[in-house]
Design an enzyme around this catalytic site. Structure first.
Site, PDB file in Angstrom:
ATOM      1  N   HIS A 134       0.871  -1.185   0.000  1.00  0.00           N
ATOM      2  CA  HIS A 134       0.000   0.000   0.000  1.00  0.00           C
ATOM      3  C   HIS A 134       0.910   1.237   0.000  1.00  0.00           C
ATOM      4  O   HIS A 134       2.022   1.191   0.512  1.00  0.00           O
ATOM      5  CB  HIS A 134      -0.844  -0.055   1.276  1.00  0.00           C
ATOM      6  CG  HIS A 134      -1.879   1.015   1.409  1.00  0.00           C
ATOM      7  ND1 HIS A 134      -1.579   2.283   1.852  1.00  0.00           N
ATOM      8  CD2 HIS A 134      -3.214   1.010   1.192  1.00  0.00           C
ATOM      9  CE1 HIS A 134      -2.691   3.010   1.897  1.00  0.00           C
ATOM     10  NE2 HIS A 134      -3.698   2.260   1.497  1.00  0.00           N
ATOM     11  N   GLN A 214      -4.607  -4.985   6.893  1.00  0.00           N
ATOM     12  CA  GLN A 214      -5.639  -5.906   6.397  1.00  0.00           C
ATOM     13  C   GLN A 214      -5.709  -7.170   7.249  1.00  0.00           C
ATOM     14  O   GLN A 214      -6.781  -7.627   7.617  1.00  0.00           O
ATOM     15  CB  GLN A 214      -5.362  -6.301   4.939  1.00  0.00           C
ATOM     16  CG  GLN A 214      -5.524  -5.163   3.939  1.00  0.00           C
ATOM     17  CD  GLN A 214      -6.944  -4.610   3.892  1.00  0.00           C
ATOM     18  OE1 GLN A 214      -7.917  -5.321   4.127  1.00  0.00           O
ATOM     19  NE2 GLN A 214      -7.064  -3.322   3.595  1.00  0.00           N
ATOM     20  N   LYS A 237     -10.399  -0.971  10.430  1.00  0.00           N
ATOM     21  CA  LYS A 237     -10.599  -2.145   9.569  1.00  0.00           C
ATOM     22  C   LYS A 237     -10.937  -3.375  10.425  1.00  0.00           C
ATOM     23  O   LYS A 237     -11.241  -4.437   9.918  1.00  0.00           O
ATOM     24  CB  LYS A 237      -9.351  -2.409   8.732  1.00  0.00           C
ATOM     25  CG  LYS A 237      -9.082  -1.289   7.718  1.00  0.00           C
ATOM     26  CD  LYS A 237      -7.847  -1.582   6.902  1.00  0.00           C
ATOM     27  CE  LYS A 237      -7.236  -0.359   6.275  1.00  0.00           C
ATOM     28  NZ  LYS A 237      -7.928   0.161   5.114  1.00  0.00           N
TER      29      LYS A 237
HETATM   30  N1  7TS Z   1      -1.747  -0.791   4.592  1.00  0.00           N
HETATM   31  C1  7TS Z   1      -2.678  -1.550   4.005  1.00  0.00           C
HETATM   32  C2  7TS Z   1      -2.339  -2.949   3.571  1.00  0.00           C
HETATM   33  C3  7TS Z   1      -3.956  -1.018   3.816  1.00  0.00           C
HETATM   34  O1  7TS Z   1      -4.894  -1.785   3.237  1.00  0.00           O
HETATM   35  C4  7TS Z   1      -4.252   0.296   4.233  1.00  0.00           C
HETATM   36  C5  7TS Z   1      -5.585   0.930   3.992  1.00  0.00           C
HETATM   37  C6  7TS Z   1      -3.250   1.018   4.879  1.00  0.00           C
HETATM   38  C7  7TS Z   1      -2.008   0.444   5.030  1.00  0.00           C
HETATM   39  C8  7TS Z   1      -3.482   2.382   5.433  1.00  0.00           C
HETATM   40  O2  7TS Z   1      -4.345   2.330   6.516  1.00  0.00           O
HETATM   41  P1  7TS Z   1      -4.912   3.655   7.199  1.00  0.00           P
HETATM   42  O3  7TS Z   1      -5.951   3.165   8.137  1.00  0.00           O
HETATM   43  O4  7TS Z   1      -3.769   4.328   7.869  1.00  0.00           O
HETATM   44  O5  7TS Z   1      -5.478   4.491   6.083  1.00  0.00           O
HETATM   45  N2  7TS Z   1      -6.239   0.407   2.874  1.00  0.00           N
HETATM   46  C9  7TS Z   1      -7.329   0.962   2.268  1.00  0.00           C
HETATM   47  C10 7TS Z   1      -7.976   0.354   1.180  1.00  0.00           C
HETATM   48  O6  7TS Z   1      -7.646  -0.707   0.691  1.00  0.00           O
HETATM   49  N3  7TS Z   1      -8.987   1.128   0.786  1.00  0.00           N
HETATM   50  O7  7TS Z   1      -9.043   2.200   1.577  1.00  0.00           O
HETATM   51  C11 7TS Z   1      -8.016   2.101   2.512  1.00  0.00           C
END
Ligand code: 7TS
Length: 417
Positions: A134, A214, A237
């Site tokens: 990501h 995830q 999540k």
């Molecule tokens: N790493 C992974 C594997 C992710 O899926 C996400 C968010 C993040 C890091 C970042 O997380 P955050 O909570 O700090 O934003 N993924 C997604 C997605 O797949 N669609 O919207 C956010």
């Protein structure tokens, strides 16, 4: 063929999905006169009543700032917030509560490590990540490379979306200081063999940060068993609130790291001549945190533990297998991500139809999916597509909802001829 993974899933207790759906108020609403079919769980999952109620109860009954007040409400709020630290420690099997640092989420946790741990990197050092990361596990390292002169290396994936282990191993060298890798890909669903990869990285002297954004909602996580140096995830999540997340780090790492942000709570003493830092983990928690969010995260952890991580994994494995079989038979559908070890994510394209059009037509039928690059542009580049349609499943999804997705896709085909 895509087989949904995990040995845990095979002997798991059954999840009573219709009963569990009652716990999530949002699942009872309609969108465009259709019952909501929420399949965008990889972006954020919906919240059970217990999480919503935990936050409401805090604001209604004991809202106060923490760690500072002698008064009763502040004590209650501090106790509730700090109890969540113990809950997180137990949930991911960390060895002490000092190893649990609260952050705004995964992104902030990775930036914390890049900014703080990253200060020991020098020009010519190497950071190794994978092609399936990501953006939040890419860009902080790029910024660190700009600051330090370190070099970013990228381990490639194969056509199924699996990390090519030999190439990963080949990229580890005496200059590799840090490895950043995802436990489960948000764009492909691939689950990495983290324990083996950590062992490889440690053998060459690198520390490892695992992005669990995830994985944490789908797999049991045991940081002691994985032996990773850092593990990060977001509450939202995991059926918890937004704006709260966790950095787990081995104690020795945190002890050696300089503070990330300065401010209240992270100091022991302040004078104009200089300041000293608070004990762990508070050294890394400057300012008033998301207290309600932390308390909500505690309720979310209680919730998933009550359902059972292995029951969740088994239920989602069933949904993925059911959806994958329909995907295989659907004309013009190409799956992006067919790893052997895969979480409950179905990413795909439909020949001749832009993913955004697919998403719009599905939305009109009440089916919420994500379309776009999923903050994983290098994955899109790897497959030569601008975007994919992504359906991602959670513990409350059902087989009839998978049917609704494919019914919607049939409508897309009909409209586009
Ligand atoms: N790493 C992974 C594997 C992710 O899926 C996400 C968010 C993040 C890091 C970042 O997380 P955050 O909570 O700090 O934003 N993924 C997604 C997605 O797949 N669609 O919207 C956010």
């Amino acid at each position: 063929m895509v087989t949904a993974v995990n040995s845990v899933a095979q002997q798991a207790p059954v999840l009573d999905v219709m009963r569990r759906r009652q716990d999530f108020p949002i699942l009872h609403r309609e969108v465009h006169q259709h019952p909501l079919v929420y399949l965008d769980n990889a972006a954020t999952s919906q919240k059970p009543w217990s999480v919503i109620e935990a936050e409401r109860h805090y604001y209604a009954h004991y809202n106060a700032n923490i760690h500072r007040g002698i008064h009763h409400l502040s004590q209650e709020a501090t106790d509730a917030y700090e109890a969540v630290r113990d809950k997180v420690r137990d949930f991911i099997h960390a060895s002490s509560r000092e190893e649990i640092v609260f952050t705004r989420g995964t992104t902030e946790a990775i930036n914390l490590v890049a900014s703080s741990y990253g200060q020991c990197l020098q020009a010519g050092d190497e950071i190794l990540i994978t092609e399936m990361e990501h953006h939040s596990n890419i860009v902080p390292w790029q910024l660190l490379c700009q600051r330090s002169g370190a070099v970013l290396r990228v381990a490639p994936i194969d056509d199924a979306g699996q990390l090519i282990i030999e190439q990963f191993a080949g990229l580890l060298g005496p200059r590799t200081r840090l490895v950043g890798l995802t436990h489960m890909s948000n764009a492909l669903g691939s689950i990495n063999p983290v324990k083996a990869l950590v062992e490889l990285a440690h053998r060459s002297g690198a520390v490892v940060l695992v992005d669990g954004a995830q994985a944490v909602a789908h797999l049991p996580v045991d940081v002691a068993d994985l032996d990773c140096d850092f593990y990060v995830f977001s509450g939202h999540k995991l059926y918890g609130p937004t704006g709260i997340g966790v950095l787990y780090a081995k104690l020795a790492r945190l002890e050696a790291m300089p503070p990330y942000q300065g401010g209240g709570d992270m100091i022991k003493s302040v004078s104009f001549a200089g300041s000293t830092w608070n004990d762990l983990p508070y050294k890394f928690e400057a300012g008033t945190p998301n207290i309600a969010g932390g308390i909500g995260l505690g309720a979310a952890i209680d919730y998933v533990r009550n359902v059972g991580m292995s029951a969740i994994a088994a239920h989602e494995a069933d949904l993925l297998a059911y959806a994958s079989a329909q995907a295989k038979a659907f004309p013009g559908l190409s799956q992006i991500g067919t790893a052997r070890d895969k979480g409950a994510i179905l990413s795909f394209t439909l020949a001749g139809i832009h993913p955004h059009d697919v998403g719009t037509i599905l939305d009109a039928q009440g089916v919420a999916v994500r379309t776009g690059h999923h903050c994983a542009m290098p994955v899109m580049e790897r497959y030569g597509v601008p975007a994919t349609v992504r359906a991602s499943f959670a513990l409350y999804n059902t087989r009839p909802e998978v049917d609704a997705l494919f019914h919607g896709l049939a409508k897309v085909r009909e409209i586009f001829g």
